[in-house]
Design a protein around this motif. Sequence first.
Motif, PDB file in Angstrom:
ATOM      1  N   SER A  96      31.173  -6.132 123.519  1.00 37.00           N
ATOM      2  CA  SER A  96      31.931  -7.194 122.836  1.00 37.00           C
ATOM      3  C   SER A  96      31.765  -7.075 121.325  1.00 37.00           C
ATOM      4  O   SER A  96      30.847  -6.419 120.838  1.00 37.00           O
ATOM      5  N   PRO A  97      32.630  -7.722 120.559  1.00 37.50           N
ATOM      6  CA  PRO A  97      32.539  -7.651 119.098  1.00 37.50           C
ATOM      7  C   PRO A  97      31.204  -8.196 118.583  1.00 37.50           C
ATOM      8  O   PRO A  97      30.567  -9.031 119.222  1.00 37.50           O
ATOM      9  N   ALA A  98      30.825  -7.736 117.421  1.00 37.28           N
ATOM     10  CA  ALA A  98      29.569  -8.154 116.792  1.00 37.28           C
ATOM     11  C   ALA A  98      29.611  -9.630 116.403  1.00 37.28           C
ATOM     12  O   ALA A  98      30.671 -10.163 116.037  1.00 37.28           O
ATOM     13  N   ALA A  99      28.451 -10.268 116.473  1.00 43.74           N
ATOM     14  CA  ALA A  99      28.341 -11.702 116.193  1.00 43.74           C
ATOM     15  C   ALA A  99      28.901 -12.111 114.828  1.00 43.74           C
ATOM     16  O   ALA A  99      29.597 -13.125 114.743  1.00 43.74           O
ATOM     17  N   PRO A 100      28.635 -11.371 113.736  1.00 41.64           N
ATOM     18  CA  PRO A 100      29.194 -11.809 112.450  1.00 41.64           C
ATOM     19  C   PRO A 100      30.718 -11.863 112.441  1.00 41.64           C
ATOM     20  O   PRO A 100      31.305 -12.743 111.816  1.00 41.64           O
ATOM     21  N   LEU A 101      31.366 -10.963 113.153  1.00 38.65           N
ATOM     22  CA  LEU A 101      32.833 -11.001 113.243  1.00 38.65           C
ATOM     23  C   LEU A 101      33.297 -12.144 114.136  1.00 38.65           C
ATOM     24  O   LEU A 101      34.274 -12.829 113.842  1.00 38.65           O
ATOM     25  N   VAL A 102      32.577 -12.342 115.232  1.00 42.81           N
ATOM     26  CA  VAL A 102      32.941 -13.399 116.183  1.00 42.81           C
ATOM     27  C   VAL A 102      32.841 -14.769 115.533  1.00 42.81           C
ATOM     28  O   VAL A 102      33.720 -15.612 115.709  1.00 42.81           O
ATOM     29  N   VAL A 103      31.788 -15.010 114.772  1.00 44.86           N
ATOM     30  CA  VAL A 103      31.613 -16.335 114.181  1.00 44.86           C
ATOM     31  C   VAL A 103      32.742 -16.649 113.196  1.00 44.86           C
ATOM     32  O   VAL A 103      33.225 -17.782 113.140  1.00 44.86           O
TER      33      VAL A 103
ATOM     34  N   THR B 244      26.443 -22.679 110.866  1.00 44.77           N
ATOM     35  CA  THR B 244      26.185 -21.685 111.900  1.00 44.77           C
ATOM     36  C   THR B 244      24.828 -21.029 111.715  1.00 44.77           C
ATOM     37  O   THR B 244      24.286 -20.969 110.616  1.00 44.77           O
ATOM     38  N   GLN B 245      24.325 -20.534 112.820  1.00 45.48           N
ATOM     39  CA  GLN B 245      23.158 -19.663 112.824  1.00 45.48           C
ATOM     40  C   GLN B 245      23.545 -18.503 113.738  1.00 45.48           C
ATOM     41  O   GLN B 245      23.970 -18.721 114.880  1.00 45.48           O
ATOM     42  N   VAL B 246      23.423 -17.279 113.231  1.00 41.68           N
ATOM     43  CA  VAL B 246      23.914 -16.117 113.958  1.00 41.68           C
ATOM     44  C   VAL B 246      22.787 -15.120 114.188  1.00 41.68           C
ATOM     45  O   VAL B 246      22.045 -14.790 113.258  1.00 41.68           O
ATOM     46  N   SER B 247      22.656 -14.659 115.424  1.00 43.02           N
ATOM     47  CA  SER B 247      21.780 -13.533 115.747  1.00 43.02           C
ATOM     48  C   SER B 247      22.646 -12.515 116.490  1.00 43.02           C
ATOM     49  O   SER B 247      23.839 -12.745 116.706  1.00 43.02           O
ATOM     50  N   ALA B 248      22.073 -11.415 116.902  1.00 36.08           N
ATOM     51  CA  ALA B 248      22.858 -10.339 117.523  1.00 36.08           C
ATOM     52  C   ALA B 248      23.622 -10.794 118.766  1.00 36.08           C
ATOM     53  O   ALA B 248      24.769 -10.396 118.974  1.00 36.08           O
ATOM     54  N   ASP B 249      22.991 -11.617 119.592  1.00 37.28           N
ATOM     55  CA  ASP B 249      23.595 -11.988 120.874  1.00 37.28           C
ATOM     56  C   ASP B 249      23.806 -13.480 121.062  1.00 37.28           C
ATOM     57  O   ASP B 249      24.081 -13.937 122.167  1.00 37.28           O
ATOM     58  N   ARG B 250      23.683 -14.256 119.989  1.00 39.19           N
ATOM     59  CA  ARG B 250      23.797 -15.714 120.107  1.00 39.19           C
ATOM     60  C   ARG B 250      24.312 -16.297 118.796  1.00 39.19           C
ATOM     61  O   ARG B 250      23.898 -15.914 117.721  1.00 39.19           O
ATOM     62  N   ILE B 251      25.196 -17.266 118.936  1.00 35.90           N
ATOM     63  CA  ILE B 251      25.710 -18.024 117.796  1.00 35.90           C
ATOM     64  C   ILE B 251      25.453 -19.499 118.095  1.00 35.90           C
ATOM     65  O   ILE B 251      25.775 -19.983 119.179  1.00 35.90           O
ATOM     66  N   THR B 252      24.863 -20.186 117.141  1.00 33.99           N
ATOM     67  CA  THR B 252      24.674 -21.624 117.258  1.00 33.99           C
ATOM     68  C   THR B 252      25.583 -22.285 116.238  1.00 33.99           C
ATOM     69  O   THR B 252      25.523 -21.963 115.049  1.00 33.99           O
ATOM     70  N   LEU B 253      26.441 -23.170 116.709  1.00 36.37           N
ATOM     71  CA  LEU B 253      27.346 -23.931 115.851  1.00 36.37           C
ATOM     72  C   LEU B 253      26.885 -25.379 115.821  1.00 36.37           C
ATOM     73  O   LEU B 253      26.598 -25.959 116.870  1.00 36.37           O
TER      74      LEU B 253
END
Length: 86
Positions: free
Chosen positions: A21-28, A43-52
């Motif tokens: 899947s696309p990378a977290a920074p692009l997804v957010v 937001t808080q972004v890590s490789a496999d998790r995004i917290t909104l």
Amino acid sequence: MSGGSSGPEAEIHVVRVAADSPAAPLVVIRLLALLPPEWPCSTQVSADRITLRVGAGPDPARAAVAAALRDRTLRGWSLPDAGPVC
């Protein structure tokens, strides 16, 4: 992104469920673009998790994020208890 509060704050987690899947920074970025523009978000972004953290109630925030995750560019990301969105 952040702004003043326009309502209760909801915390929504989005997780990567597919390795290709696309990378977290692009997804957010795409995810935020698909949410209502009047909602303040952080937001808080890590490789496999995004917290909104969204300036909306939990139910509308979760519904909006679930709808956004139907966008084909966000394939492979999901709400943890919802399973993959196809």
